[in-house]
Design an enzyme around this catalytic site. Structure first.
Site, short mmCIF file in Angstrom:
data_model
loop_
_atom_site.label_atom_id
_atom_site.label_comp_id
_atom_site.label_asym_id
_atom_site.label_seq_id
_atom_site.Cartn_x
_atom_site.Cartn_y
_atom_site.Cartn_z
N HIS A 15 0.83 -1.21 0.00
CA HIS A 15 0.00 0.00 0.00
C HIS A 15 0.87 1.26 0.00
CE1 HIS A 15 -2.80 2.82 2.34
NE2 HIS A 15 -3.46 2.56 1.22
N HIS A 57 -0.99 11.01 -2.48
CA HIS A 57 -2.25 10.60 -1.87
C HIS A 57 -3.16 11.76 -1.49
CE1 HIS A 57 -4.92 9.51 1.51
NE2 HIS A 57 -5.05 8.37 0.86
O1 G3P Z 1 -6.84 1.51 -2.61
C1 G3P Z 1 -7.04 1.14 -1.29
C2 G3P Z 1 -6.75 2.27 -0.35
O2 G3P Z 1 -5.53 2.85 -0.71
C3 G3P Z 1 -7.82 3.31 -0.35
O3 G3P Z 1 -7.62 4.28 0.62
O4 G3P Z 1 -6.95 6.50 1.43
O5 G3P Z 1 -5.30 4.65 1.43
O6 G3P Z 1 -5.98 5.68 -0.70
P1 G3P Z 1 -6.40 5.32 0.69
MG MG Z 2 -4.88 4.50 -2.14
#
Ligand code: G3P
Ligand code: MG
Length: 259
Positions: A15, A57
């Site tokens: 992630h 992000h």
């Molecule tokens: O794509 C899964 C997750 O990344 C969604 O939430 O806020 O971490 O981008 P965020």
């Molecule tokens: Mg994400």
């Protein structure tokens, strides 16, 4: 029967790269994830004021760069001058590796690194609010230039408008719908957007929802899982994949193919 478009899906997705050990969404975090055995990366893409797809992000620059204010108010040239690593060094002063000077990557640069390291990609389109259409269009145009149609990818978004625009511009890439809770009408929404996977918060990935989504022919992925016991619970319940910041810790436990 033809194989599922996400038949390549590994159980672990890094992630924002190896974001527990390197500044999220940087080339360093992507490389480190590969070093730690990641087979797939999730990263977030948005656009600069002058329409360049970049990896970041937040709507603002303040948390993860030495810049300030909305990213959509900055040109590509201004974004290129930012430092995306010093904040991480300051937050973790005892970490063995320093990241000051890490640049803010373009989507093209990050995608090339992921291809070079033979990883799969989950690109999350993260439009600044109100910029769904141009963000999805630029991401589609960029990916169409750099990402081979047969290389493993799923493009996701919380913005259904962005997914619709992306589908119109680059229908060759499979799409996933991101939700927090699983909405009652998830099937209709997935069908309308031609999505092949549902990405929800791990709180909502229960044995019941997992089998319901899979029985309908979709993959179900859950974010963000940094606790190894929670990952075990989800895999025991049959979940397809988790997004984790801790790829280095999770990979030795769950990186092998599912039994
Ligand atoms: O794509 C899964 C997750 O990344 C969604 O939430 O806020 O971490 O981008 P965020
Ligand atoms: Mg994400």
């Amino acid at each position: 029967m033809s194989p599922h478009p996400l038949a390549f899906l590994p159980r672990l997705i890094a992630h924002r790269g190896a974001s527990a050990d390197a500044p999220e969404n940087t080339l360093a975090a992507l490389s480190l994830a590969a070093d730690r055995g990641a087979r797939m990366i999730e990263m977030d893409a948005t656009v600069s004021a002058d329409g360049v797809a970049v990896v970041h992000h937040d709507f603002e620059l303040d948390r993860c760069t030495n810049g300030t204010g909305p990213i959509i108010q900055h040109t590509y040239e201004q974004l290129q001058a930012l430092d995306c690593g010093a904040w991480f060094d300051k937050k973790y002063p005892d970490a063995p590796v320093k990241f000051a000077g890490e640049p803010l990557p373009t989507l093209a640069q990050a995608a090339r690194l992921i291809l070079d390291r033979s990883m799969a990609l989950n690109l999350e389109i993260k439009p600044s609010l109100g910029w769904d259409e141009p963000t999805a269009r630029v991401c589609a145009e960029t990916l169409a230039q750099v990402w081979p149609a047969d290389a493993p990818i799923v493009v996701s978004s919380m913005s259904e408008r962005a997914l619709g625009v992306f589908k119109a511009h680059a229908p060759q890439f499979p799409r996933g719908l991101i939700t927090y809770a699983i909405p009652e009408n998830w099937r209709e929404r997935m069908t309308d957007l031609g999505c092949v996977s549902l990405h929800c918060s791990h709180f909502f990935a229960t044995p019941g929802t997992i089998s319901e989504v899979q029985d309908a022919g979709y993959k179900i992925l859950a974010y963000t899982v940094n606790d190894t016991a929670e990952a075990k619970r989800l895999f025991d319940d049959g979940l397809d994949a988790v997004f984790t910041d801790r790829i280095g810790e999770m990979n030795p436990l769950y990186g092998a193919a599912a039994p």
